[in-house]
Design a protein around this motif. Structure first.
Motif, PDB file in Angstrom:
ATOM      1  N   ILE A 143      28.447  38.094 -38.107  1.00  0.00           N
ATOM      2  CA  ILE A 143      28.121  36.790 -38.676  1.00  0.00           C
ATOM      3  C   ILE A 143      26.885  36.969 -39.542  1.00  0.00           C
ATOM      4  O   ILE A 143      25.775  37.181 -39.041  1.00  0.00           O
ATOM      5  N   TRP A 144      27.074  36.906 -40.828  1.00  0.00           N
ATOM      6  CA  TRP A 144      25.994  37.086 -41.800  1.00  0.00           C
ATOM      7  C   TRP A 144      25.248  35.776 -42.030  1.00  0.00           C
ATOM      8  O   TRP A 144      24.033  35.769 -42.202  1.00  0.00           O
ATOM      9  N   ALA A 145      25.983  34.683 -42.054  1.00  0.00           N
ATOM     10  CA  ALA A 145      25.422  33.394 -42.463  1.00  0.00           C
ATOM     11  C   ALA A 145      24.862  32.627 -41.266  1.00  0.00           C
ATOM     12  O   ALA A 145      25.373  32.722 -40.143  1.00  0.00           O
ATOM     13  N   ARG A 146      23.827  31.858 -41.527  1.00  0.00           N
ATOM     14  CA  ARG A 146      23.223  31.010 -40.514  1.00  0.00           C
ATOM     15  C   ARG A 146      24.237  29.982 -40.007  1.00  0.00           C
ATOM     16  O   ARG A 146      24.927  29.328 -40.793  1.00  0.00           O
ATOM     17  N   PRO A 147      24.364  29.795 -38.673  1.00  0.00           N
ATOM     18  CA  PRO A 147      25.227  28.727 -38.159  1.00  0.00           C
ATOM     19  C   PRO A 147      24.681  27.353 -38.544  1.00  0.00           C
ATOM     20  O   PRO A 147      23.523  27.197 -38.940  1.00  0.00           O
ATOM     21  N   GLU A 148      25.535  26.358 -38.399  1.00  0.00           N
ATOM     22  CA  GLU A 148      25.131  24.975 -38.658  1.00  0.00           C
ATOM     23  C   GLU A 148      25.527  24.131 -37.457  1.00  0.00           C
ATOM     24  O   GLU A 148      26.573  24.358 -36.839  1.00  0.00           O
ATOM     25  N   ALA A 149      24.686  23.174 -37.105  1.00  0.00           N
ATOM     26  CA  ALA A 149      24.952  22.284 -35.973  1.00  0.00           C
ATOM     27  C   ALA A 149      25.388  20.927 -36.485  1.00  0.00           C
ATOM     28  O   ALA A 149      24.746  20.350 -37.368  1.00  0.00           O
ATOM     29  N   ILE A 150      26.480  20.394 -35.935  1.00  0.00           N
ATOM     30  CA  ILE A 150      26.982  19.076 -36.318  1.00  0.00           C
ATOM     31  C   ILE A 150      27.688  18.477 -35.109  1.00  0.00           C
ATOM     32  O   ILE A 150      28.401  19.176 -34.382  1.00  0.00           O
ATOM     33  N   ASP A 151      27.472  17.193 -34.878  1.00  0.00           N
ATOM     34  CA  ASP A 151      28.106  16.502 -33.761  1.00  0.00           C
ATOM     35  C   ASP A 151      29.503  16.068 -34.188  1.00  0.00           C
ATOM     36  O   ASP A 151      29.698  15.006 -34.783  1.00  0.00           O
TER      37      ASP A 151
END
Length: 528
Positions: free
Chosen positions: A317-325
């Motif tokens: 996983i190269w890219a930063r994760p994103e948090a979403i509800d």
């Protein structure tokens, strides 16, 4: 088409979760692209109302800086081409005080560009560094004079600060001993009323400077391996003080004075490129640290792993994760894009909700935008496509196998030569890697020093991502253990040969630079 498999959850929450995931198909088919750009997408797009018409434009860095209206049509004055590709995400701010947004972006041609909303260079720009500018510049009033400054790091190892007119701010640039691919983070770290600049460097340290260029007391601090990504800043333990979180082959947390927080650092199995994110993943009112590399990791501020983590998705996983509800239960889910070309959705307990296949490696983090009808997720891929996931989409699509035909893969030979295609990033598998701090170094015939490439774990294999090189380039590849270990492989010669798709790309760039209006006359698929 296979249906999305959702892991069992209970009662009404299952229904809400299914409905939310049904609203996140990739533009109704994973094979369809909302916007096709001119080249690979390495970072998330930026959104801004450039013409003040009440609608957001989409700014994407590829081989050019491309700007589109919200309906997908091109914005006047763009694309903007420079001397090389753009891997830096655009930054936006009113540099000259005229009430309109300007665009600041770093380029692989060693320059930082500042443009107006019509794609015209501002007076005093671009500014030259001595290396690629990979990170996103910061636009902030650093010295408190009411006018913004531009802050950027460069692969020449320096961090630069320029005034809005392009003149250097006194006390800058400052020098590290490694590449600075980190985007600068600017905040009042020690809460003394003055701003500090925080960056990571490939010298293995996190650096903190005062606005006048002097090091902040207690800094720099050693993180371990190269620090590629940007640090994250938050009050993790609720004591009112900000902590600094940075990642390399381990994740470190420091107090504002550089003292390590109790319980840290924590070790990863692989070197990490993605910046950590800080979010309340389990809904307990406390901030957790989420990191991604060979797996998805999550810890409490104490350093204890969150139940259900780490999660192994079988890809780097190269890219930063994103948090979403997604299911509107007050707890965020994680969106994670992998080299295998899929976007994964994870619950806060690590359970896999589903995978959305793009079929092309993902290097850019998802961008979550809350529109009038609900959340939209914009996701760029290496095939140059920008995908839009909207609540109105009705179908979901199950995971597909990795499509290696869309990227170049090689295996490091034990002897002989490694042949690489021109002008193309290449994934090179390396056997018998002794540790996560092992690196490859390539030296071209004309180079005085060797260029390092970190090794990462992808699908259980150690892989190095070679940068695009021109045809005719040749040299030697070495394997070494960072920072002071010995070699772990015999030197291997490499050569770069011409190939058809690189020739087509060169002609495409020449045509579009000379006649940019041709975008409007020919189908984009004919040019990509």
């Amino acid at each position: 088409m296979s249906a999305l498999r959702i892991l069992p959850v209970e009662g009404r929450k299952e229904k809400r979760l299914r409905e939310a995931l049904r609203g996140l198909s990739l533009a109704r088919r994973a094979s369809q692209i909302w916007i096709q750009t001119a080249g690979r997408i390495y970072d998330a797009p930026a959104l801004a109302d450039l013409d003040q018409d009440g609608e957001l434009e989409i700014l994407i860095a590829t081989e050019a800086l491309e700007v589109f209206r919200s309906d997908g049509h091109r914005f006047p004055g763009f694309p903007f081409y420079a001397g090389a590709a753009f891997a830096s995400r655009p930054a936006l701010g009113d540099l000259n005080g005229d009430g309109w947004l300007e665009i600041v972006i770093g380029c692989d041609d060693d320059h930082v560009y500042a443009l107006d909303a019509r794609g015209r260079l501002l007076p005093g720009w671009p500014r030259r560094t001595e290396g690629d500018v990979y990170g996103r510049p910061a636009i902030v009033d650093l010295d408190g004079d009411g006018k913004p400054e531009v802050i950027a790091g460069s692969d020449d190892g320096r961090v630069y600060v320029w005034r809005a007119d392009g003149t250097p701010l006194r006390g800058w640039p400052r020098t590290t001993q490694g590449f600075v691919s980190s985007s600068p983070v600017v905040c009042d770290l020690d809460q003394d009323g003055d701003l500090e600049i925080i960056v990571g460097s490939w010298d293995g340290h996190v650096h903190v400077w005062k606005a006048d260029g002097n090091p902040s007391p207690g800094w720099p601090q050693l993180a371990g391996h190269f620090v590629w990504s940007s640090p994250a800043i938050a009050d993790l333990n609720g004591d009112g003080a900000l902590e600094v979180v940075a990642i390399s082959d381990r994740i470190c947390v420091w107090w504002p004075d550089g003292t390590p927080l109790l319980g840290w650092p924590q070790t990863l199995r692989s070197f990490a490129v993605a910046s950590p994110i800080l979010t309340d993943l389990d809904g307990d009112g406390c901030v957790e640290i989420v990191a991604a590399a060979d797996r998805v990791y999550a810890w409490r501020s104490s350093g204890d792993p969150l139940p259900g983590f780490p999660v192994d998705l079988g890809t780097f996983i190269w890219a930063r994760p994103e948090a979403i509800d997604l299911d509107q239960d007050g707890k965020p889910e994680l969106l994670v894009g992998g080299w295998d070309g899929a976007l994964y959705a994870l619950r806060g307990n690590g359970a896999l909700l589903g995978a959305f296949p793009l079929g092309s490696p993902i290097f850019a983090p998802p961008l979550v935008h809350r529109g009038q009808s609900g959340p939209e997720i914009l996701l760029g891929a290496w095939n140059g496509g920008l995908y839009r996931l909207t609540p109105e989409d009705l179908e979901t699509i199950g995971p597909l196998p990795e499509k290696r035909g869309q990227v170049e893969w090689r295996r490091m030979p034990l002897r002989g030569s490694l042949i690489l295609p021109e002008d193309t990033p290449v994934f090179v598998q390396v056997d018998h890697v002794p540790s996560p701090r092992a690196v490859l170094l390539y030296r071209r015939a004309q180079d005085a020093i060797a260029h390092p490439i970190p090794l990462v774990l992808h699908g259980g294999q150690w892989v190095a991502l070679f940068p695009p090189l021109p045809a005719g380039t040749h040299g030697t590849i070495y394997g070494n253990q960072h920072p002071h270990g010995g070699p772990f492989m015999e030197p291997v010669d490499f050569r770069v040969r011409s190939c058809g798709h690189a020739i087509r790309r060169r002609w495409r760039r020449r045509i579009l630079r000379r006649w940019p209006w041709i975008w409007r006359l020919l189908p984009l698929s004919r040019l990509v």
